[in-house]
Motif scaffolding. Sequence first.
Motif, mmCIF file in Angstrom:
data_model
loop_
_atom_site.group_PDB
_atom_site.id
_atom_site.type_symbol
_atom_site.label_atom_id
_atom_site.label_comp_id
_atom_site.label_asym_id
_atom_site.label_seq_id
_atom_site.Cartn_x
_atom_site.Cartn_y
_atom_site.Cartn_z
ATOM 1 N N THR A 1 51.951 -60.738 -95.573
ATOM 2 C CA THR A 1 52.574 -61.013 -94.285
ATOM 3 C C THR A 1 52.549 -59.706 -93.520
ATOM 4 O O THR A 1 52.976 -58.671 -94.040
ATOM 5 N N PRO B 1 51.478 -64.390 -91.288
ATOM 6 C CA PRO B 1 50.958 -64.656 -92.641
ATOM 7 C C PRO B 1 49.425 -64.608 -92.608
ATOM 8 O O PRO B 1 48.794 -65.240 -91.760
ATOM 9 N N THR C 1 54.016 -56.823 -95.867
ATOM 10 C CA THR C 1 55.037 -57.337 -96.788
ATOM 11 C C THR C 1 54.431 -58.509 -97.551
ATOM 12 O O THR C 1 53.346 -58.993 -97.219
ATOM 13 N N ASP C 2 55.136 -58.994 -98.558
ATOM 14 C CA ASP C 2 54.695 -60.153 -99.354
ATOM 15 C C ASP C 2 53.235 -60.029 -99.776
ATOM 16 O O ASP C 2 52.438 -60.955 -99.625
#
Length: 193
Positions: free
Chosen positions: A153, A172, A141-142
């Motif tokens: 992430t 992260p 994600t991200d």
Amino acid sequence: MQQSAVPELAHTHARPIHWVATATAVAGVIALSSVAQPGSATAAQAAPGTEAKSAPAAAAPPSTTGVTFPLDCGPVKAIVVKKATGDLDGDGRPETVAVVHCDAPMGTPPDGVYVLTRGADNPKPRVVATLVDPKDRRTVTDFALRARTVTATLLGYSTADVPSCCPDLKIPTTWRWNGTAFVRSTTATAHSV
């Protein structure tokens, strides 16, 4: 009502002759501007014995179309769910970073993150690095690529007993090229979801 001490001014009542004079003045300015154009540009000739160099054309980033990713999907195909492009190694040619997973009919299949490039002598895109292996059971994600750094992430699992539906770790992560390999950096500890 008090009368003005100043007599009526002629320009406060526009008459047809005023409009004709204004239109004539505007037409004159337009005509003059079309006549007074700058001269045409001329290219300077290179001095004898020197070679004129043109700026290199910007290279197109590698496409993910037709690339075989190192991902075993069995009877379903691999799909690119996210991608970003940029010059990761500073060589002037952009790379493509792709987030790929199997097109599973249900559930959330794990993601793989791959770096694609193409050589100056071979225009066909190829995978040159695996940043996240699907065997690690991570979901990305991200995802972004900024300033020669890949960021994401990663959602994952603290143990093999955690159900696939419910990742319990949030990590992260960044990757940066150090001249020989992509170096992964994570925060000191993974966060529980």
